[in-house]
Design a protein around this motif. Structure first.
Motif, mmCIF file in Angstrom:
data_model
loop_
_atom_site.group_PDB
_atom_site.id
_atom_site.type_symbol
_atom_site.label_atom_id
_atom_site.label_comp_id
_atom_site.label_asym_id
_atom_site.label_seq_id
_atom_site.Cartn_x
_atom_site.Cartn_y
_atom_site.Cartn_z
ATOM 1 N N GLU A 1 0.841 -1.212 0.000
ATOM 2 C CA GLU A 1 0.000 0.000 0.000
ATOM 3 C C GLU A 1 0.871 1.255 0.000
ATOM 4 O O GLU A 1 0.594 2.214 -0.722
ATOM 5 C CB GLU A 1 -0.890 0.014 1.242
ATOM 6 C CG GLU A 1 -2.130 -0.851 1.113
ATOM 7 C CD GLU A 1 -3.156 -0.500 2.187
ATOM 8 O OE1 GLU A 1 -2.740 -0.314 3.354
ATOM 9 O OE2 GLU A 1 -4.352 -0.410 1.857
ATOM 10 N N LYS B 1 3.890 1.622 -1.125
ATOM 11 C CA LYS B 1 4.531 1.811 -2.430
ATOM 12 C C LYS B 1 3.584 2.533 -3.385
ATOM 13 O O LYS B 1 3.968 3.488 -4.071
ATOM 14 C CB LYS B 1 4.928 0.446 -3.009
ATOM 15 C CG LYS B 1 4.939 0.387 -4.529
ATOM 16 C CD LYS B 1 6.303 0.199 -5.112
ATOM 17 C CE LYS B 1 6.415 0.580 -6.568
ATOM 18 N NZ LYS B 1 6.466 -0.478 -7.528
ATOM 19 N N GLN B 2 2.319 2.089 -3.431
ATOM 20 C CA GLN B 2 1.374 2.687 -4.372
ATOM 21 C C GLN B 2 1.036 4.133 -3.994
ATOM 22 O O GLN B 2 0.840 4.982 -4.855
ATOM 23 C CB GLN B 2 0.094 1.835 -4.464
ATOM 24 C CG GLN B 2 0.322 0.443 -5.045
ATOM 25 C CD GLN B 2 1.097 0.444 -6.350
ATOM 26 O OE1 GLN B 2 2.304 0.683 -6.379
ATOM 27 N NE2 GLN B 2 0.409 0.180 -7.455
ATOM 28 N N LYS B 3 1.000 4.380 -2.677
ATOM 29 C CA LYS B 3 0.724 5.735 -2.208
ATOM 30 C C LYS B 3 1.876 6.666 -2.588
ATOM 31 O O LYS B 3 1.668 7.777 -3.088
ATOM 32 C CB LYS B 3 0.541 5.711 -0.678
ATOM 33 C CG LYS B 3 -0.406 6.771 -0.194
ATOM 34 C CD LYS B 3 -0.719 6.580 1.272
ATOM 35 C CE LYS B 3 -1.384 7.853 1.799
ATOM 36 N NZ LYS B 3 -1.475 7.829 3.258
ATOM 37 N N ALA B 4 3.101 6.189 -2.359
ATOM 38 C CA ALA B 4 4.292 7.003 -2.630
ATOM 39 C C ALA B 4 4.411 7.341 -4.114
ATOM 40 O O ALA B 4 4.850 8.431 -4.482
ATOM 41 C CB ALA B 4 5.545 6.269 -2.152
ATOM 42 N N THR B 5 4.008 6.404 -4.970
ATOM 43 C CA THR B 5 4.140 6.642 -6.411
ATOM 44 C C THR B 5 2.851 7.231 -6.997
ATOM 45 O O THR B 5 2.714 7.348 -8.217
ATOM 46 C CB THR B 5 4.487 5.338 -7.162
ATOM 47 O OG1 THR B 5 3.495 4.356 -6.842
ATOM 48 C CG2 THR B 5 5.855 4.804 -6.766
ATOM 49 N N LYS B 6 1.878 7.536 -6.093
ATOM 50 C CA LYS B 6 0.583 8.097 -6.508
ATOM 51 C C LYS B 6 -0.111 7.235 -7.570
ATOM 52 O O LYS B 6 -0.789 7.743 -8.466
ATOM 53 C CB LYS B 6 0.760 9.527 -7.031
ATOM 54 C CG LYS B 6 1.301 10.489 -5.975
ATOM 55 C CD LYS B 6 0.996 11.937 -6.350
ATOM 56 C CE LYS B 6 1.167 12.921 -5.230
ATOM 57 N NZ LYS B 6 2.514 12.966 -4.631
ATOM 58 N N SER B 7 0.102 5.923 -7.465
ATOM 59 C CA SER B 7 -0.512 5.002 -8.424
ATOM 60 C C SER B 7 -1.979 4.781 -8.059
ATOM 61 O O SER B 7 -2.336 4.716 -6.884
ATOM 62 C CB SER B 7 0.223 3.660 -8.409
ATOM 63 O OG SER B 7 -0.490 2.711 -9.175
ATOM 64 N N LYS B 8 -2.812 4.671 -9.091
ATOM 65 C CA LYS B 8 -4.225 4.362 -8.835
ATOM 66 C C LYS B 8 -4.429 2.857 -8.699
ATOM 67 O O LYS B 8 -5.488 2.399 -8.294
ATOM 68 C CB LYS B 8 -5.079 4.901 -9.985
ATOM 69 C CG LYS B 8 -5.404 6.390 -9.790
ATOM 70 C CD LYS B 8 -6.532 6.813 -10.695
ATOM 71 C CE LYS B 8 -6.121 7.575 -11.807
ATOM 72 N NZ LYS B 8 -5.813 8.000 -12.908
#
Ligand SMILES: [Zn+2]
Length: 459
Positions: free
Chosen positions: A313, A315-322
């Protein structure tokens, strides 16, 4: 008679029947919180749609006997494990194939893993490569990674063992785990222009979270190519990995960079111990639920599971991934203790795996856009037999938590030899988007399509 696969119409009817069954529950059961929870879960699970996340839990060798044994011992014959609580349950066939594509009725974890990870059946021992031509087939983890999902793999075995290997590597033989183990994979070596050992491939893939055992494989030196002379662990650090080795570091580690957790030199030591099954049986025994041979600081599978979710989670938050994540969690030593005819070891590992299932389901309860699937890769040897049975193989009598005696038998090979996998179909249970696709009797390779469609991947 050869039975065709379920037609789409038939499949819709199966789903419709499940909906009717779910509403029937509503009518006949007085409105307890539990019943309405199950009904809501069933309704959500039957809806198709896309999943943001997929958590796939594999109990290695966890056939119906292994589940029943753990249930009887820990929560009682009429109790329910967490893995028993999924709203939708089916069965799938696990056979592998020979080089010419004809069925091999008893699979190993490499061929079965290749089946669910790639959708293509292969020969026993092979890691995500075709049966005849030995060509690499894209795995569900590779496809998810390509589309921007965070990816993780957690196991109680060596990280280079068959189940984690099928997601992040391609090898002619499962034994090619470290750079010094390449005897059976001549075309996979870096010197031959191949991708290298399973350990090297796993870190080259930059899987975001890799947690398990097998430190000795990663301590081997790379023999050719860019990282020649470094250990695989050093190679991993060059690739940006944070390497951790115990529970304290697992708790402390932050996201942002990929994590390689190596919590044991080989397989992670089991949770429980007891007397192994013996010829003529054992005295009635209670299992020891704290293994003195398990070093302090060895993280429990459930803690690895919840930390893996948090890291993915983050990782996805840090990379602003949807996009969300794909995470595989394996309870590996259910199989290994079954091979060793050790019922306490086996039950302890099944119980530990069930606690990881609980973690996954608790996450999905808060994130209903998560598909959670729990299944096995193949069935195994243990059987619950009558107390007065005198089976010719190995057996043991256990005294369960509800105070009753239970006799378990291991007779798929001669006493003294490793007990064997069996070719029986196994349970597959699920909740969340696309979960209805586990209903009925499916094939192991269908699981690949379920996860692929849930995450909107293409191959
Ligand atoms: Zn096995």
């Amino acid at each position: 008679m050869v039975r065709p696969h379920l037609s789409p119409t038939r499949r819709r009817l199966t789903v419709a029947a499940a909906v009717v069954a779910a509403s029937a529950v509503a009518v006949t059961v007085t409105a307890s919180a539990g019943a309405s929870d199950t009904r809501d879960q069933a309704r959500r699970a039957i809806q198709g749609g896309k999943a943001k996340n997929v958590i796939l839990l594999i109990g290695d060798g966890m056939g119906d006997s292994e589940i029943t044994l753990a249930r009887d011992y820990t929560v009682g014959a009429n109790g329910r494990l967490d893995m028993d609580k999924f709203p939708l349950t089916g069965a799938y066939t696990t056979y592998s194939v020979h080089k010419d594509g004809t069925p091999d009725y008893v699979t190993d974890s490499a061929a079965s893993g290749s089946g669910w990870a790639t959708g293509v059946k292969t020969v026993n021992g092979r890691i995500s490569k075709t049966p005849g031509s030995d060509k690499a087939v894209p795995t569900i983890l590779e496809l998810a990674q390509k589309k921007g999902y965070a990816t993780g793999s957690v196991t109680t075995a060596e990280l280079t063992d068959a189940t984690p290997a099928v997601l992040a590597s391609h090898a002619t033989d499962r034994s090619c785990q470290g750079p010094a183990d390449m005897a059976k994979c001549p075309t996979d070596t870096i010197a031959a222009g191949g991708p290298g050992s399973i350990a090297e491939q796993s870190v080259n893939h930059k899987v975001d979270v890799l947690l398990g055992g097998g430190r000795q494989r990663f301590d081997q030196k790379v023999t050719d190519g860019k990282y020649k002379g470094l250990t695989v662990t050093q190679q991993a650090k060059r690739l940006g990995y944070q390497v951790i080795t115990d529970d304290r570091q697992l708790r402390a580690v932050k996201g942002g960079k990929p994590v390689l957790g190596l919590f044991a030199p080989g397989n992670v030591p089991v949770e429980w111990t007891g007397k192994a099954a013996a010829k003529g049986g054992t005295e009635p025994q209670r299992c020891t639920t704290a293994n003195p041979g398990r070093p302090a600081g060895t993280p429990a599978l459930q803690d690895q599971a919840s930390k893996a979710i948090k890291l993915l989670e983050a990782k996805q938050k840090a990379t602003k991934s949807k996009r969300g994540f794909f995470l595989q969690i394996e309870g590996a030593s259910i199989d290994k203790q079954d091979h060793a005819a050790d019922p306490c070891g086996q039950i302890g590992e099944t119980a530990a795996f069930d606690r990881a299932v609980k973690v996954a389901r608790a996450y999905a309860a808060k994130h209903p856009d998560t598909l959670v699937v729990t299944t096995a890769d193949h069935a195994h040897t243990s059987q619950i037999v009558p107390l007065d049975a005198q089976p010719p193989g190995l057996s043991s009598t256990l005294v369960t938590d509800e105070g009753q005696q239970l006799k378990v038998n291991y007779s798929t090979n001669t006493p003294g030899a490793s007990q064997e996998h069996t070719g029986t179909q196994v349970r597959i249970a699920a909740q969340g988007p696309q979960a209805y696709r586990v209903l009925g009797v499916t094939n192991q390779t269908d699981l690949f399509g379920t996860v692929r469609d849930a995450l909107g991947l293409r191959r």
